[in-house]
Design a protein around this motif. Structure first.
Motif, PDB file in Angstrom:
ATOM      1  N   VAL A 466       0.835  -1.209   0.000  1.00 51.37           N
ATOM      2  CA  VAL A 466       0.000   0.000   0.000  1.00 51.37           C
ATOM      3  C   VAL A 466       0.868   1.256   0.000  1.00 51.37           C
ATOM      4  N   GLY A 467       0.495   2.179  -0.897  1.00 49.26           N
ATOM      5  CA  GLY A 467       1.240   3.440  -0.986  1.00 49.26           C
ATOM      6  C   GLY A 467       2.341   3.397  -2.024  1.00 49.26           C
ATOM      7  N   LYS A 468       2.671   2.167  -2.513  1.00 45.29           N
ATOM      8  CA  LYS A 468       3.771   2.046  -3.478  1.00 45.29           C
ATOM      9  C   LYS A 468       3.228   2.160  -4.904  1.00 45.29           C
ATOM     10  N   TYR A 469       4.125   2.541  -5.810  1.00 43.38           N
ATOM     11  CA  TYR A 469       3.856   2.481  -7.243  1.00 43.38           C
ATOM     12  C   TYR A 469       3.641   1.001  -7.553  1.00 43.38           C
ATOM     13  N   TYR A 470       2.503   0.650  -8.182  1.00 48.45           N
ATOM     14  CA  TYR A 470       2.148  -0.774  -8.214  1.00 48.45           C
ATOM     15  C   TYR A 470       3.148  -1.654  -8.966  1.00 48.45           C
ATOM     16  N   LYS A 471       3.817  -1.050  -9.978  1.00 43.43           N
ATOM     17  CA  LYS A 471       4.782  -1.851 -10.740  1.00 43.43           C
ATOM     18  C   LYS A 471       5.991  -2.242  -9.903  1.00 43.43           C
ATOM     19  N   ASP A 472       6.241  -1.488  -8.819  1.00 39.86           N
ATOM     20  CA  ASP A 472       7.368  -1.838  -7.945  1.00 39.86           C
ATOM     21  C   ASP A 472       7.044  -3.078  -7.125  1.00 39.86           C
ATOM     22  N   VAL A 473       5.757  -3.413  -7.035  1.00 40.71           N
ATOM     23  CA  VAL A 473       5.359  -4.549  -6.203  1.00 40.71           C
ATOM     24  C   VAL A 473       4.861  -5.706  -7.067  1.00 40.71           C
ATOM     25  N   LEU A 474       3.922  -5.396  -7.962  1.00 40.86           N
ATOM     26  CA  LEU A 474       3.258  -6.449  -8.724  1.00 40.86           C
ATOM     27  C   LEU A 474       3.736  -6.424 -10.174  1.00 40.86           C
ATOM     28  N   LYS A 475       4.503  -7.443 -10.534  1.00 43.76           N
ATOM     29  CA  LYS A 475       5.044  -7.477 -11.901  1.00 43.76           C
ATOM     30  C   LYS A 475       4.264  -8.471 -12.734  1.00 43.76           C
ATOM     31  N   PHE A 476       3.546  -7.954 -13.739  1.00 43.82           N
ATOM     32  CA  PHE A 476       2.807  -8.816 -14.655  1.00 43.82           C
ATOM     33  C   PHE A 476       3.613  -8.912 -15.944  1.00 43.82           C
ATOM     34  N   ILE A 477       4.015 -10.139 -16.317  1.00 42.90           N
ATOM     35  CA  ILE A 477       4.767 -10.294 -17.561  1.00 42.90           C
ATOM     36  C   ILE A 477       4.144 -11.407 -18.391  1.00 42.90           C
ATOM     37  N   SER A 478       4.545 -11.456 -19.639  1.00 47.73           N
ATOM     38  CA  SER A 478       4.046 -12.517 -20.518  1.00 47.73           C
ATOM     39  C   SER A 478       4.904 -13.750 -20.307  1.00 47.73           C
ATOM     40  N   GLU A 479       4.272 -14.906 -20.176  1.00 46.64           N
ATOM     41  CA  GLU A 479       5.059 -16.108 -19.932  1.00 46.64           C
ATOM     42  C   GLU A 479       5.805 -16.509 -21.203  1.00 46.64           C
ATOM     43  N   GLU A 480       5.395 -15.932 -22.326  1.00 51.06           N
ATOM     44  CA  GLU A 480       6.041 -16.291 -23.585  1.00 51.06           C
ATOM     45  C   GLU A 480       7.328 -15.507 -23.833  1.00 51.06           C
ATOM     46  N   ILE A 498     -13.295  -1.293 -19.147  1.00 45.21           N
ATOM     47  CA  ILE A 498     -12.723  -2.495 -18.549  1.00 45.21           C
ATOM     48  C   ILE A 498     -11.728  -3.106 -19.539  1.00 45.21           C
ATOM     49  N   ALA A 499     -10.558  -3.447 -19.052  1.00 43.10           N
ATOM     50  CA  ALA A 499      -9.534  -4.009 -19.925  1.00 43.10           C
ATOM     51  C   ALA A 499      -9.107  -5.365 -19.371  1.00 43.10           C
ATOM     52  N   ALA A 500      -9.019  -6.356 -20.258  1.00 45.58           N
ATOM     53  CA  ALA A 500      -8.649  -7.700 -19.817  1.00 45.58           C
ATOM     54  C   ALA A 500      -7.140  -7.891 -19.885  1.00 45.58           C
ATOM     55  N   MET A 501      -6.642  -8.752 -19.010  1.00 48.34           N
ATOM     56  CA  MET A 501      -5.236  -9.099 -19.056  1.00 48.34           C
ATOM     57  C   MET A 501      -4.965  -9.887 -20.338  1.00 48.34           C
ATOM     58  N   ALA A 502      -3.779  -9.711 -20.880  1.00 50.98           N
ATOM     59  CA  ALA A 502      -3.421 -10.476 -22.073  1.00 50.98           C
ATOM     60  C   ALA A 502      -3.337 -11.958 -21.696  1.00 50.98           C
ATOM     61  N   ASN A 503      -3.510 -12.828 -22.703  1.00 51.00           N
ATOM     62  CA  ASN A 503      -3.366 -14.265 -22.439  1.00 51.00           C
ATOM     63  C   ASN A 503      -1.928 -14.550 -22.014  1.00 51.00           C
ATOM     64  N   HIS A 504      -1.762 -15.635 -21.301  1.00 55.66           N
ATOM     65  CA  HIS A 504      -0.422 -16.081 -20.883  1.00 55.66           C
ATOM     66  C   HIS A 504       0.296 -15.089 -19.992  1.00 55.66           C
ATOM     67  N   THR A 505      -0.492 -14.342 -19.181  1.00 61.48           N
ATOM     68  CA  THR A 505       0.150 -13.429 -18.244  1.00 61.48           C
ATOM     69  C   THR A 505       0.544 -14.202 -16.988  1.00 61.48           C
TER      70      THR A 505
END
Lengths: 786, 127
Positions: A466-480, A498-505
């Motif tokens: 909480v309070g952090k820039y979200y990318k510093d905590v939660l890293k979403f990457i493509s498994e490919e 509303i935006a969906a996460m890409a496949n293979h995240t």
């Protein structure tokens, strides 16, 4: 001795004696009048002092009560400085009488919110010891400060009351101030007593809180050198002040102020259980004396003395006796009247009748005049007292009103707060109950809310997130390709949809593990529709992905396994029909043809089932390449030509000359194949089938109409359902899977197109499919349809 | 007489293919596995055409076999048709990349049609 001389001597002696008696009586009267007058002034000084004391007490008490009400406000109890500031500002704005320096002190003894921004962050203990007192007191009783000088404000008296949280734990204080300048100007400076009287206000250690000379405010009455210079008996004065403060009773004394005698009355003010302030009401004694002169009492008393001497020398003994008796009579009446006046009956008059030159009558008249003056003075004083009392009542009423208004506002606030709290509780509970990971970011991409599942999944605790820039905590990457795939957050924020996460995240956890995740980000909008943040929901899809893979594998294997025997049947039947194993008679050929056709339908069914399973799994891909749509339509028609000819149907076409557009060839073929073969199949012999491909606005419109059986009205809404076949055609055509239109609709839905139809039973049906002129939208997936 | 290597693990289907090809005048070398097929190719370097299925006997699939063929200077010129029921778009793409000439789904096509295409191809007249 000559008898006459004896009488004269006797008379002389008597006259002398009577003169002494007269003088003594008159002096006595003068002293009585003076004493009564002074004690009268003292009473009024005391009454005035008490009123001032009431006003000041009411001020302090009212401030304390208001603060106690405010201290109970949930936003004030809450330790969030922003909420606290808003709440304070809100309360401040509705107060009739403003509370100066309204501010909240936290457990670190610092102001963390205040309507005076200069106070925020200030260590309250630097203003005085009262903060330590309330913190150290086990009961945390309200405190009133000594004179303080807070930043950005003049001299003031602060009142602080404790703030307790819902668990009844002490969480700091809330305080406000009474400005001495205001107190001085509004209540004390203008109080007038005679011509020379004035009011001062002292706290319990002698600091001047109010004084007609403003520059003296804040100085110590007991030991300020300037004040000491002006009063020779200052120690006596201070002891009277202390007596009033210590014992809680009014005290009076007379003292010499730069050569003029003053009379002062000190009245205690109960500020708290332990502390008493003092109001001093001071009047010059000269003024009291002047009053005596002004009303002529002194002059007349002197005249009485002279006249009695003069008569004594001349008048005979009897006259003397008579005179003495008369004087006694008048003086007796004067004395009785004085006694009455001294008990407060100012209406008393002597009203002696007789010739005007009669000195006793003059004395009596003078006395009556004095009594009248006294009465009017008293009435004047009473009027002033009454006026002050009325003012005080008004003040009290106003304070009551303010208190009520504050209470009403606080009630409203309480109601709003209850509502808010209820909503917040609801949302909290919902978020906690959600089995998926949830976090919320503000428009600066800082995490403002983060649930337990998010913590479990990512390995980062709420405190770390909480309070952090979200990318510093939660890293979403493509498994490919390990690239960041968090554009869905920006999409939600920037596009407001509303935006969906890409496949293979996958999410990279604190330990560095990769967990497949899926879901979406949704914008949070304020009431003006502006995006102020976004809520991201995601879940661990490891198991789903495994199941998915297993299903796909299974379907693929199963279809392969089914297709192999179907291929065998097809090829052997084909060879038999071709006469590879010798000539067949007509009936054998006919039966074999049935086997071959049945097998073909079986193949089509397997293909359709495989497509449906891919649609349902969401794994089918749309891979558009530049293609001429009309060519696909013509190729499908060519394939179906044998059936059309067999049924002697008329086929009409109307194709626009369209340029290449981006189409997935397989999928487009499936669309035409299903629509046209349905039209042929469900139209009786010699009917008409019309196929059109036309450009309309920004769309390509595919129309397939027939003059066939139609779709019964009551079944029209189910026509795109999986495995649904209308009753009328089930009777006529055994052949059909109920999957074709379901697949067509799924393809169009997934590639940016649309389909609808009109139909009338036994008249015909028209299907209209549309695609954007630009072609199909690309869709990632593992499998195509076949 | 054109020589055709048929690599097909399903003996039932293999029999039909051989029967039809022989009838159409081809000399057929049958095989059920990738390594065995490579060996037969070595024995018959004059093979004109390869008829290949995806799933084969043994560890290796048609993908391994086509990799061996196209990686071998002696055989890489030989045209190959993939005739399989394993029709995922991805696999077909891979086969195309590796250099097959055509793909057919067994259940959707008749033997006659495939053999027509083979004839056309060998006569230098591909469809």
């Amino acid at each position: 001795m000559n008898k006459k001389i004896k009488i004269i001597i006797l008379i002389f002696v008597l006259v002398v004696i009577s003169r002494f008696i007269t003088i003594s009586i008159i002096n006595n009267i003068r002293s009585d009048i003076s004493t009564n007058l002074i004690s009268d002034y003292q009473k009024h000084e005391e009454a005035l002092g008490e009123q001032v004391a009431h006003i000041v007490e009411a001020q302090v008490e009212n401030l304390r009560e208001k603060l106690l009400i405010i201290a109970d406000n949930d936003f004030i109890k809450n330790s969030d400085p922003t909420l606290c500031k808003d709440a304070l500002q809100g309360i401040y704005e509705v107060l009739d009488t403003k509370i100066g320096n309204l501010g909240r002190v936290g457990l670190d003894k610092k102001f963390y919110c205040s309507i005076n921004s200069a106070l925020v962050g200030v260590d309250a203990t630097t203003l005085g010891t009262y903060i330590d007192d309330i913190f150290n007191d086990p009961e945390h009783k309200p405190v009133t400060s000594r004179i303080i000088s807070p930043p950005g404000a003049g001299f003031a008296i602060a009142v602080h009351v404790p703030v307790f949280n819902d668990a009844q734990e002490f969480v700091g204080t809330i305080g406000g101030a009474i400005y001495l300048a205001e107190l001085n100007e509004t209540y004390l400076r203008n109080v007038s007593i005679g011509d020379t009287g004035y009011v001062i206000l002292l706290d319990d250690d002698g600091t001047l809180l109010s004084h007609p000379q403003k520059e003296l405010i804040g100085r110590n009455f007991f030991n300020d050198s300037d004040i000491r210079k002006t009063i020779s008996t200052i120690d006596e004065v201070t002891s009277k002040v202390q007596e009033a403060s210590d014992k809680g009773i009014p005290t009076t004394l007379q003292y010499d102020f730069m050569g003029s005698m003053k009379q002062a009355t000190f009245v205690p003010i109960h500020i708290s259980e332990e502390r008493r302030w003092v109001v001093g009401v001071t009047l010059s004694l000269d003024e009291i004396q002047d009053d005596l002169v002004a009303i002529g009492i002194e002059d007349n008393l002197n005249k009485v003395t002279v006249v009695t001497g003069f008569f004594a020398a001349l008048v005979p003994f009897l006259i003397l006796i008579y005179l003495i008796l008369s004087v006694f009579n008048v003086l007796g009446r004067v004395n009785r009247s004085l006694n009455k006046i001294s008990t407060g009956d100012f209406s008393e008059r002597i009203k002696l009748k007789g010739p005007k030159r009669d000195e006793l009558v003059t004395l009596s008249n003078s006395f009556d005049k004095m009594a009248a003056e006294l009465q009017s003075f008293n009435e004047d004083m009473q009027a002033k007292v009454q006026h002050k009392t009325e003012e005080l009542s008004e003040k009290v009423a106003e304070l009551e009103k303010t208190k009520l208004a504050t209470l009403n506002i606080l009630e409203d606030l309480e109601f709003e707060k209850d509502n808010l709290k209820e909503e917040k509780d609801k949302i909290d509970t919902i978020i906690k109950s959600i089995g998926d990971a949830v976090f919320v970011v503000d428009k600066d991409l800082k995490i403002i809310l983060y649930n337990n599942i998010a913590a479990q999944l990512s390995g980062f605790s709420a405190e770390e997130a909480v309070g952090k820039y979200y990318k510093d905590v939660l890293k979403f990457i493509s498994e490919e390709n390990d690239k960041e795939t968090d554009s869905f957050v920006m999409d939600a924020l920037n596009k407001g949809t509303i935006a969906a996460m890409a496949n293979h995240t996958v999410i990279v956890t604190k330990k560095g593990d990769r967990i497949p995740v899926s879901d979406s980000a949704a914008p949070i909008k304020n009431k003006d529709g502006q995006v102020i943040g976004c809520v991201v929901v995601f879940r661990d899809v490891s198991k789903e992905r495994e199941v998915d893979r297993a299903k796909t594998e299974f379907v693929s294997l199963a279809s392969h396994q089914l297709r192999t025997p179907l291929s065998a049947i097809s090829w052997y039947a084909e060879m038999l029909m071709d006469g590879d194993a010798g000539e067949l008679n007509k009936q054998q050929l006919e039966f074999l043809s049935e086997i071959y056709q049945g097998n073909k339908r079986m193949v089509a069914l397997v293909n359709a089932l495989l497509n449906v399973s891919r649609i349902d799994l969401g794994t089918f891909a749309v891979e558009p390449i530049p293609t001429k749509i009309v060519e696909i339509a013509e190729s499908v028609i060519k394939e179906l030509q044998p059936q059309i000819e067999t049924k002697k149907q008329k086929l009409k076409t109307d194709f626009d000359d369209l340029p290449e557009m981006n189409l997935d060839v397989n999928l487009t073929r499936i669309i035409f194949q299903n629509l046209i073969s349905n039209a042929v199949k469900y139209t009786p012999d010699e009917g008409t089938v019309t196929v059109k491909v036309k450009k309309k606005d920004e769309q390509v419109v595919i129309t397939v109409s027939d003059t066939g059986y139609g779709i019964p009205k009551e079944q029209q809404e189910r026509i795109f359902q999986k495995l649904f076949r209308a009753d009328n055609v089930r009777e006529k055509e055994a052949d059909g899977t109920g999957l074709g239109l379901y697949i067509v609709k799924a393809i169009l839905d997934n590639s940016g197109g649309d389909i609808n139809f009109v139909s009338e039973e036994n008249k015909g049906t028209t299907f209209t499919a549309t695609l954007p002129i630009t072609g199909m939208a690309k869709k990632d997936g593992t499998k195509g349809l076949s | 007489m054109a020589k055709v290597l048929v690599v097909e693990d399903s003996l039932g289907l293999q029999k039909a293919i051989i029967s039809k090809l022989t009838q159409e005048g081809f000399e057929v070398i049958p095989s059920v596995a990738s390594q065995e097929a490579m060996q037969k190719l070595e024995e018959n370097p004059d093979t004109d055409f390869i008829w290949l299925d995806h799933y084969l006997l043994g560890e290796e699939t048609g993908l391994d076999f086509i990799t061996h063929v196209k990686g071998n200077e002696k055989f890489k010129h030989i045209p190959v048709f993939l005739v399989s029921n394993t029709a995922t778009a991805e696999k077909i793409k891979t086969y195309m990349h590796l250099g097959i000439d055509k793909y057919y789904m067994k259940s959707n096509i008749s033997l006659k049609e495939i053999i027509e295409d083979v004839k056309n191809l060998l006569e230098g007249n591909p469809k």
